[in-house]
Design a protein around this motif. Structure first.
Motif, PDB file in Angstrom:
ATOM      1  N   TRP A 287      50.593  54.200  -2.693  1.00 32.51           N
ATOM      2  CA  TRP A 287      51.175  54.021  -4.081  1.00 32.51           C
ATOM      3  C   TRP A 287      52.775  54.707  -3.832  1.00 32.51           C
ATOM      4  CZ3 TRP A 287      53.211  56.938  -7.915  1.00 32.51           C
ATOM      5  CH2 TRP A 287      53.364  56.117  -9.184  1.00 32.51           C
ATOM      6  N   PHE A 288      52.680  55.930  -3.377  1.00 29.62           N
ATOM      7  CA  PHE A 288      53.855  56.727  -3.285  1.00 29.62           C
ATOM      8  C   PHE A 288      55.031  56.087  -2.580  1.00 29.62           C
ATOM      9  CE2 PHE A 288      51.087  60.142  -5.151  1.00 29.62           C
ATOM     10  CZ  PHE A 288      52.104  60.556  -6.255  1.00 29.62           C
ATOM     11  N   MET A 289      54.607  55.473  -1.435  1.00 26.80           N
ATOM     12  CA  MET A 289      55.574  54.702  -0.753  1.00 26.80           C
ATOM     13  C   MET A 289      56.228  53.348  -1.406  1.00 26.80           C
ATOM     14  SD  MET A 289      54.128  55.072   3.415  1.00 26.80           S
ATOM     15  CE  MET A 289      55.116  54.045   4.035  1.00 26.80           C
ATOM     16  N   THR A 290      55.186  52.658  -1.962  1.00 21.64           N
ATOM     17  CA  THR A 290      55.661  51.478  -2.680  1.00 21.64           C
ATOM     18  C   THR A 290      56.563  52.110  -4.079  1.00 21.64           C
ATOM     19  OG1 THR A 290      53.696  50.410  -2.197  1.00 21.64           O
ATOM     20  CG2 THR A 290      54.837  49.542  -3.942  1.00 21.64           C
TER      21      THR A 290
ATOM     22  N   LYS B 225      57.712  50.492 -14.002  1.00 14.53           N
ATOM     23  CA  LYS B 225      57.497  50.529 -12.835  1.00 14.53           C
ATOM     24  C   LYS B 225      56.526  51.025 -12.142  1.00 14.53           C
ATOM     25  CE  LYS B 225      62.609  50.688 -12.311  1.00 14.53           C
ATOM     26  NZ  LYS B 225      63.747  51.409 -11.727  1.00 14.53           N
ATOM     27  N   ALA B 226      55.834  51.995 -12.474  1.00  8.42           N
ATOM     28  CA  ALA B 226      54.276  52.645 -12.247  1.00  8.42           C
ATOM     29  C   ALA B 226      53.479  51.524 -12.401  1.00  8.42           C
ATOM     30  CB  ALA B 226      54.093  53.732 -13.284  1.00  8.42           C
ATOM     31  N   TRP B 227      53.370  50.675 -13.344  1.00 12.22           N
ATOM     32  CA  TRP B 227      52.415  49.519 -13.152  1.00 12.22           C
ATOM     33  C   TRP B 227      52.574  48.632 -12.317  1.00 12.22           C
ATOM     34  CZ3 TRP B 227      47.986  50.103 -15.456  1.00 12.22           C
ATOM     35  CH2 TRP B 227      47.763  50.824 -16.369  1.00 12.22           C
ATOM     36  N   ILE B 228      53.902  48.258 -12.041  1.00  9.12           N
ATOM     37  CA  ILE B 228      54.110  47.186 -11.194  1.00  9.12           C
ATOM     38  C   ILE B 228      53.874  47.625  -9.900  1.00  9.12           C
ATOM     39  CG2 ILE B 228      56.075  46.260  -9.939  1.00  9.12           C
ATOM     40  CD1 ILE B 228      57.569  46.028 -12.496  1.00  9.12           C
ATOM     41  N   THR B 229      53.966  49.020  -9.608  1.00 13.02           N
ATOM     42  CA  THR B 229      53.589  49.676  -8.096  1.00 13.02           C
ATOM     43  C   THR B 229      52.224  49.768  -8.016  1.00 13.02           C
ATOM     44  OG1 THR B 229      55.576  51.225  -8.124  1.00 13.02           O
ATOM     45  CG2 THR B 229      53.866  51.899  -6.867  1.00 13.02           C
ATOM     46  N   THR B 230      51.238  49.814  -9.115  1.00  7.03           N
ATOM     47  CA  THR B 230      50.016  49.994  -8.775  1.00  7.03           C
ATOM     48  C   THR B 230      49.565  48.757  -8.716  1.00  7.03           C
ATOM     49  OG1 THR B 230      49.850  51.766 -10.726  1.00  7.03           O
ATOM     50  CG2 THR B 230      47.707  50.662 -10.225  1.00  7.03           C
TER      51      THR B 230
ATOM     52  N   LEU C  29      47.487  47.891  -5.089  1.00  9.25           N
ATOM     53  CA  LEU C  29      46.172  47.120  -5.021  1.00  9.25           C
ATOM     54  C   LEU C  29      46.197  46.308  -4.043  1.00  9.25           C
ATOM     55  CD1 LEU C  29      44.941  47.395  -8.782  1.00  9.25           C
ATOM     56  CD2 LEU C  29      43.984  48.584  -6.906  1.00  9.25           C
ATOM     57  N   VAL C  30      46.895  45.400  -4.120  1.00 14.66           N
ATOM     58  CA  VAL C  30      46.952  44.306  -3.080  1.00 14.66           C
ATOM     59  C   VAL C  30      47.045  44.558  -1.758  1.00 14.66           C
ATOM     60  CG1 VAL C  30      47.823  42.368  -2.386  1.00 14.66           C
ATOM     61  CG2 VAL C  30      47.751  42.619  -4.893  1.00 14.66           C
ATOM     62  N   LEU C  31      47.919  45.679  -1.509  1.00 11.09           N
ATOM     63  CA  LEU C  31      48.242  46.165  -0.090  1.00 11.09           C
ATOM     64  C   LEU C  31      46.921  47.120   0.390  1.00 11.09           C
ATOM     65  CD1 LEU C  31      51.874  47.065  -0.333  1.00 11.09           C
ATOM     66  CD2 LEU C  31      51.018  45.625   1.100  1.00 11.09           C
TER      67      LEU C  31
ATOM     68  N   ILE D 113      44.827  46.276   3.732  1.00 14.25           N
ATOM     69  CA  ILE D 113      44.974  47.503   4.794  1.00 14.25           C
ATOM     70  C   ILE D 113      43.383  48.019   4.722  1.00 14.25           C
ATOM     71  CG2 ILE D 113      45.844  49.661   5.419  1.00 14.25           C
ATOM     72  CD1 ILE D 113      48.566  48.742   3.993  1.00 14.25           C
ATOM     73  N   GLY D 114      42.606  48.472   3.715  1.00 16.12           N
ATOM     74  CA  GLY D 114      41.450  49.004   4.079  1.00 16.12           C
ATOM     75  C   GLY D 114      40.378  47.961   4.530  1.00 16.12           C
ATOM     76  N   GLY D 115      40.636  46.574   4.131  1.00 11.58           N
ATOM     77  CA  GLY D 115      39.624  45.602   4.692  1.00 11.58           C
ATOM     78  C   GLY D 115      39.930  45.400   6.012  1.00 11.58           C
ATOM     79  N   THR D 116      41.013  45.600   6.697  1.00 14.87           N
ATOM     80  CA  THR D 116      41.433  45.321   7.794  1.00 14.87           C
ATOM     81  C   THR D 116      40.656  46.910   8.641  1.00 14.87           C
ATOM     82  OG1 THR D 116      43.630  44.370   7.724  1.00 14.87           O
ATOM     83  CG2 THR D 116      43.062  45.305   9.593  1.00 14.87           C
ATOM     84  N   ILE D 117      40.744  47.861   8.132  1.00 16.63           N
ATOM     85  CA  ILE D 117      40.230  49.099   8.743  1.00 16.63           C
ATOM     86  C   ILE D 117      38.925  49.013   8.843  1.00 16.63           C
ATOM     87  CG2 ILE D 117      40.112  51.318   8.401  1.00 16.63           C
ATOM     88  CD1 ILE D 117      42.570  51.673   7.093  1.00 16.63           C
ATOM     89  N   VAL D 118      38.232  48.614   7.640  1.00 17.75           N
ATOM     90  CA  VAL D 118      36.771  48.664   7.689  1.00 17.75           C
ATOM     91  C   VAL D 118      35.927  47.623   8.325  1.00 17.75           C
ATOM     92  CG1 VAL D 118      34.737  47.989   5.920  1.00 17.75           C
ATOM     93  CG2 VAL D 118      36.712  49.490   5.147  1.00 17.75           C
TER      94      VAL D 118
END
Length: 103
Positions: free
Chosen positions: A14-17, A52-57, A61-63, A67-72
């Protein structure tokens, strides 16, 4: 992946985005011709941070799911990025080059 790891991953993404999204669509004082005395012409007049915070969120979520699916799923593991072979054989947690720690 534990819940804490999932939350930390989400926050980092989130913060990087957010840092990438912040500079888009800024209306500066110089663009609008309303420069406040004592400020730079490039200072933002309308920054749209809530939008911008809503767009970032949404982007996060998509990223995060990807990424989480790849790790799991285990498609990519830490051993895949061990370029120098320092982790030792796959079955041994205590392996080292100088000898076994279990001795």
């Amino acid at each position: 992946m534990s819940i804490a790891s999932a939350i930390v991953l989400f926050m980092v993404i989130w913060f990087m985005t957010f840092l990438i999204v912040i500079p888009f669509r800024i209306d500066t004082q110089g663009d609008l011709g309303e420069i406040v005395p004592g400020t730079h012409a490039g200072s933002p007049q309308n920054h749209h941070l809530k939008k911008k915070a809503w767009i970032t969120t949404g982007i996060t979520l998509v990223l995060w799911v990807i990424i989480g699916g790849t790790i799991v799923s285990g498609v990519i593991s830490v051993r895949d990025i061990d370029l120098f072979g320092r982790m030792g054989p796959e079955g041994s947690m205590w392996h080292s080059e100088s000898g076994s720690a279990a001795e």
